[in-house]
Scaffold this motif. Structure first.
Motif, PDB file in Angstrom:
ATOM      1  N   PRO A 199       0.814  -1.231   0.000  1.00 53.42           N
ATOM      2  CA  PRO A 199       0.000   0.000   0.000  1.00 53.42           C
ATOM      3  C   PRO A 199       0.839   1.269   0.000  1.00 53.42           C
ATOM      4  O   PRO A 199       0.553   2.210  -0.745  1.00 53.42           O
ATOM      5  N   GLN A 200       1.876   1.305   0.837  1.00 54.65           N
ATOM      6  CA  GLN A 200       2.719   2.499   0.914  1.00 54.65           C
ATOM      7  C   GLN A 200       3.434   2.751  -0.413  1.00 54.65           C
ATOM      8  O   GLN A 200       3.529   3.891  -0.876  1.00 54.65           O
ATOM      9  N   GLU A 205       3.721   5.989  -5.512  1.00 51.55           N
ATOM     10  CA  GLU A 205       3.657   6.058  -6.972  1.00 51.55           C
ATOM     11  C   GLU A 205       2.466   6.898  -7.425  1.00 51.55           C
ATOM     12  O   GLU A 205       2.571   7.692  -8.372  1.00 51.55           O
ATOM     13  N   PHE A 206       1.334   6.728  -6.743  1.00 47.65           N
ATOM     14  CA  PHE A 206       0.131   7.511  -7.075  1.00 47.65           C
ATOM     15  C   PHE A 206       0.387   9.009  -6.873  1.00 47.65           C
ATOM     16  O   PHE A 206       0.012   9.831  -7.703  1.00 47.65           O
ATOM     17  N   THR A 207       1.053   9.328  -5.765  1.00 50.36           N
ATOM     18  CA  THR A 207       1.363  10.732  -5.480  1.00 50.36           C
ATOM     19  C   THR A 207       2.282  11.317  -6.535  1.00 50.36           C
ATOM     20  O   THR A 207       2.090  12.448  -6.999  1.00 50.36           O
ATOM     21  N   THR A 208       3.270  10.523  -6.933  1.00 48.92           N
ATOM     22  CA  THR A 208       4.223  10.998  -7.937  1.00 48.92           C
ATOM     23  C   THR A 208       3.547  11.226  -9.285  1.00 48.92           C
ATOM     24  O   THR A 208       3.782  12.247  -9.952  1.00 48.92           O
ATOM     25  N   ARG A 209       2.697  10.283  -9.678  1.00 51.47           N
ATOM     26  CA  ARG A 209       2.078  10.360 -11.001  1.00 51.47           C
ATOM     27  C   ARG A 209       0.936  11.376 -11.064  1.00 51.47           C
ATOM     28  O   ARG A 209       0.832  12.138 -12.037  1.00 51.47           O
ATOM     29  N   VAL A 210       0.084  11.372 -10.078  1.00 54.24           N
ATOM     30  CA  VAL A 210      -1.139  12.170 -10.132  1.00 54.24           C
ATOM     31  C   VAL A 210      -0.972  13.515  -9.440  1.00 54.24           C
ATOM     32  O   VAL A 210      -1.150  14.582 -10.048  1.00 54.24           O
ATOM     33  N   THR A 211      -0.615  13.496  -8.151  1.00 52.88           N
ATOM     34  CA  THR A 211      -0.526  14.739  -7.393  1.00 52.88           C
ATOM     35  C   THR A 211       0.574  15.652  -7.927  1.00 52.88           C
ATOM     36  O   THR A 211       0.371  16.863  -8.081  1.00 52.88           O
ATOM     37  N   ASN A 212       1.735  15.072  -8.231  1.00 53.46           N
ATOM     38  CA  ASN A 212       2.846  15.865  -8.749  1.00 53.46           C
ATOM     39  C   ASN A 212       2.817  16.009 -10.267  1.00 53.46           C
ATOM     40  O   ASN A 212       3.740  16.564 -10.864  1.00 53.46           O
ATOM     41  N   ASN A 213       1.776  15.457 -10.883  1.00 54.63           N
ATOM     42  CA  ASN A 213       1.572  15.576 -12.339  1.00 54.63           C
ATOM     43  C   ASN A 213       2.782  15.070 -13.133  1.00 54.63           C
ATOM     44  O   ASN A 213       3.240  15.692 -14.084  1.00 54.63           O
ATOM     45  N   ASN A 214       3.299  13.915 -12.728  1.00 51.89           N
ATOM     46  CA  ASN A 214       4.441  13.301 -13.414  1.00 51.89           C
ATOM     47  C   ASN A 214       3.943  12.098 -14.236  1.00 51.89           C
ATOM     48  O   ASN A 214       4.122  10.953 -13.872  1.00 51.89           O
ATOM     49  N   GLY A 215       3.309  12.388 -15.354  1.00 54.55           N
ATOM     50  CA  GLY A 215       2.771  11.319 -16.190  1.00 54.55           C
ATOM     51  C   GLY A 215       1.265  11.265 -16.176  1.00 54.55           C
ATOM     52  O   GLY A 215       0.640  10.874 -17.160  1.00 54.55           O
ATOM     53  N   GLY A 216       0.662  11.609 -15.062  1.00 56.66           N
ATOM     54  CA  GLY A 216      -0.792  11.634 -14.979  1.00 56.66           C
ATOM     55  C   GLY A 216      -1.414  10.282 -14.713  1.00 56.66           C
ATOM     56  O   GLY A 216      -0.734   9.252 -14.666  1.00 56.66           O
ATOM     57  N   PRO A 217      -2.741  10.244 -14.523  1.00 55.21           N
ATOM     58  CA  PRO A 217      -3.450   8.995 -14.207  1.00 55.21           C
ATOM     59  C   PRO A 217      -3.318   7.928 -15.295  1.00 55.21           C
ATOM     60  O   PRO A 217      -3.308   6.744 -14.992  1.00 55.21           O
ATOM     61  N   MET A 218      -3.238   8.358 -16.582  1.00 58.55           N
ATOM     62  CA  MET A 218      -3.171   7.390 -17.662  1.00 58.55           C
ATOM     63  C   MET A 218      -1.929   6.509 -17.553  1.00 58.55           C
ATOM     64  O   MET A 218      -1.992   5.282 -17.743  1.00 58.55           O
ATOM     65  N   VAL A 221      -2.419   3.963 -14.852  1.00 63.26           N
ATOM     66  CA  VAL A 221      -3.258   2.851 -15.309  1.00 63.26           C
ATOM     67  C   VAL A 221      -2.435   1.872 -16.147  1.00 63.26           C
ATOM     68  O   VAL A 221      -2.566   0.647 -16.010  1.00 63.26           O
ATOM     69  N   ILE A 222      -1.572   2.402 -17.012  1.00 67.73           N
ATOM     70  CA  ILE A 222      -0.708   1.534 -17.824  1.00 67.73           C
ATOM     71  C   ILE A 222       0.212   0.708 -16.934  1.00 67.73           C
ATOM     72  O   ILE A 222       0.430  -0.488 -17.178  1.00 67.73           O
ATOM     73  N   GLU A 223       0.756   1.338 -15.876  1.00 67.13           N
ATOM     74  CA  GLU A 223       1.615   0.607 -14.938  1.00 67.13           C
ATOM     75  C   GLU A 223       0.858  -0.547 -14.278  1.00 67.13           C
ATOM     76  O   GLU A 223       1.393  -1.658 -14.135  1.00 67.13           O
ATOM     77  N   ILE A 224      -0.381  -0.294 -13.869  1.00 68.37           N
ATOM     78  CA  ILE A 224      -1.179  -1.343 -13.217  1.00 68.37           C
ATOM     79  C   ILE A 224      -1.452  -2.485 -14.190  1.00 68.37           C
ATOM     80  O   ILE A 224      -1.392  -3.673 -13.816  1.00 68.37           O
ATOM     81  N   GLN A 399       8.753   4.512  -9.440  1.00 67.08           N
ATOM     82  CA  GLN A 399       9.408   4.660  -8.146  1.00 67.08           C
ATOM     83  C   GLN A 399      10.028   3.319  -7.725  1.00 67.08           C
ATOM     84  O   GLN A 399       9.406   2.264  -7.889  1.00 67.08           O
ATOM     85  N   PRO A 400      11.270   3.321  -7.182  1.00 65.58           N
ATOM     86  CA  PRO A 400      11.930   2.057  -6.824  1.00 65.58           C
ATOM     87  C   PRO A 400      11.109   1.167  -5.888  1.00 65.58           C
ATOM     88  O   PRO A 400      11.091  -0.050  -6.054  1.00 65.58           O
ATOM     89  N   SER A 401      10.436   1.762  -4.897  1.00 64.24           N
ATOM     90  CA  SER A 401       9.653   0.957  -3.962  1.00 64.24           C
ATOM     91  C   SER A 401       8.494   0.247  -4.653  1.00 64.24           C
ATOM     92  O   SER A 401       8.157  -0.898  -4.319  1.00 64.24           O
ATOM     93  N   TRP A 402       7.860   0.898  -5.637  1.00 64.30           N
ATOM     94  CA  TRP A 402       6.756   0.297  -6.387  1.00 64.30           C
ATOM     95  C   TRP A 402       7.290  -0.684  -7.428  1.00 64.30           C
ATOM     96  O   TRP A 402       6.666  -1.709  -7.717  1.00 64.30           O
ATOM     97  N   ALA A 403       8.480  -0.393  -7.984  1.00 64.21           N
ATOM     98  CA  ALA A 403       9.072  -1.268  -9.001  1.00 64.21           C
ATOM     99  C   ALA A 403       9.408  -2.642  -8.437  1.00 64.21           C
ATOM    100  O   ALA A 403       9.397  -3.633  -9.181  1.00 64.21           O
ATOM    101  N   MET A 404       9.705  -2.731  -7.139  1.00 64.09           N
ATOM    102  CA  MET A 404      10.053  -4.015  -6.536  1.00 64.09           C
ATOM    103  C   MET A 404       8.931  -5.037  -6.652  1.00 64.09           C
ATOM    104  O   MET A 404       9.176  -6.245  -6.574  1.00 64.09           O
TER     105      MET A 404
END
Length: 448
Positions: A199-200, A205-218, A221-224, A399-404
């Motif tokens: 979860p963390q 990753e969600f914060t980086t992509r969406v909140t910080n606008n680094n790639g956006g929600p799309m 979704v591709i990552e998931i 993000q490295p933590s999510w990439a694991m």
């Protein structure tokens, strides 16, 4: 979906299965609670340095397998890993030591003695790792974090005892889950530790992509979608088998004599595509720590470049060597754990044979050849999954933590443990004439 929901409801209709699941969940909850209990004598508010140490590299892997206990200086900081190490050592020693080989062939009594040896070896390993962990705390945390005083003998002695006790207690929890609960207890403890960080990692990753606008929600979704595809690939790798057809002589009686007729009951020998499981990755991971540790003893420019290359888990050279070691260890571990000679002897003794292959040595050679042929693509696939986190970091800037969670030891352990647990639940359902949780489960109400 309707059948799946019905199967889930059927689980609670089986009293024994329901009790086992509740016991398993209760013991796992105890383990997760212990992961948040800090060692006595440490100020829990000053663990920032230790948490920073476990963001990348070896510390990140250890923290993942202990469910965050390593970075919290918990009583379960060493987790169940000393037991895993002891099990691997005993298993490898069983190849060369005749006494252990004899115990392996002694059935249940031999298994109990091997378990006892593994427990004592676990304590010995923990007694070595415990002081090492405390020394790491001395290097990482400020002196004010130690309430009993920096380098206090009382703190060192009590903490090592607590760490050893914590590992023994975690080992006991795992064995109780195996005996009284559902699934393999030790594997479940590792899996819940890995899942605890999911979860963390996703929130970051969600914060980086969406909140910080680094790639956006799309892009998220591709990552998931990619993550789900990798999980499906791991399931296929774990479940894939090469079925070798086997025939048994059918014996019939006519008058005063018996006649053997070839073409009796037909069965299969399932040879797994990945017979070694996650062990090659664990072996390779252990080896990958050695170059950086040895090179770190020297201060030359070459040594420092080696340290840098083998400390970057997402670097090219690290993953190239890592993948190569996984392929080598896959062949090695498969060779020592798949006894083709014993399989051929057992087949001959039971009157079975592979069509077109003579019983005995020829059957053993045939099985060994097939095992080698299927192990090669299996080892390549396993190596690809192991280095896939580095690929998604490089290509998708994950993000490295999510990439694991996109591969490596963590994902294969989660998939393997989940499949094993579901299969055990499935067997309970089928024995009680209910539909199973898996597609292979057949409705047995008709034969009730």
């Amino acid at each position: 979906m309707k059948k799946f929901i019905e199967s889930i409801s059927n689980v609670w209709k089986i009293e024994e299965l329901k009790n086992r699941i509740l016991i398993t969940l209760g013991l796992l909850l105890v383990y997760r609670f212990g992961a948040h209990v800090t060692l006595p004598g440490i100020d829990a508010t000053q663990l920032t340095g230790l948490a920073g140490q476990t963001k990348n590299g070896l510390g990140s892997i250890l923290d993942m397998f202990t469910g965050g206990a390593f970075s919290k200086a918990s009583v379960f900081a060493l987790g169940i890993m000393p037991y895993i190490s002891a099990s691997i050592v005993v298993q490898l020693m069983g190849i060369a030591i005749p006494y252990l080989q004899k115990l392996q062939n002694d059935g249940e009594s031999g298994r109990k003695k091997i378990n006892q040896i593994t427990r004592w070896l676990t304590i010995a390993i923990t007694l070595v790792q415990g002081p090492t962990y405390i020394y790491n705390l001395y290097r990482t945390l400020p002196g004010s974090a130690f309430l009993l005083g920096f380098n206090s003998p009382e703190f060192l002695f009590s903490s090592v005892i607590i760490l050893v006790t914590g590992t023994i207690f975690a080992m006991w929890l795992g064995e109780k889950i195996t005996d009284k609960g559902i699934g393999n207890g030790i594997s479940l403890l590792i899996m819940v530790g890995i899942l605890a960080r999911l979860p963390q990692a996703f929130i970051q990753e969600f914060t980086t992509r969406v909140t910080n606008n680094n790639g956006g929600p799309m892009l998220l979704v591709i990552e998931i979608i990619v993550w789900l595809l990798v999980i499906i690939s791991c399931v296929l790798l774990t479940m894939a088998v090469r079925r070798i057809p086997v025939q048994y002589a059918r014996r019939t009686t006519t008058g005063d004599y018996e006649q053997d007729l070839a073409g009796g009951n037909r069965q299969w020998i399932p040879l797994k595509l990945n017979a070694s499981g996650v062990m090659p990755i664990i072996f390779a991971q252990a080896i990958m720590f050695i170059p950086a540790a040895v090179a770190g003893l020297s201060k030359s420019d070459t040594s420092q470049s080696i340290v840098g290359a083998f400390s970057d888990m997402f670097g090219f050279w690290y993953n190239l060597v890592f993948a190569t070691l996984i392929i080598v260890f896959t062949f090695f571990y498969t060779a020592i754990t798949v006894p083709t000679n014993k399989m051929a002897d057992d087949l001959k003794r039971s009157g079975g044979f592979i069509p077109g292959v003579r019983p005995g040595a020829e059957t053993s050679d045939f099985l060994d050849k097939v095992m080698s042929l299927i192990t090669f693509p299996g080892s390549l696939f396993l190596a690809l999954i192991a280095v896939f986190p580095a690929i998604v970091v490089s290509i998708m800037d994950v993000q490295p933590s999510w990439a694991m969670f996109f591969g490596g030891t963590s994902l294969i352990i989660m998939v393997g443990v989940a499949i094993d647990t579901i299969q055990q639940i499935n067997s309970y359902l089928l024995n009680k004439h209910y539909d199973g949780l898996m597609k292979t489960g057949k409705n047995r109400k008709a034969v009730a």
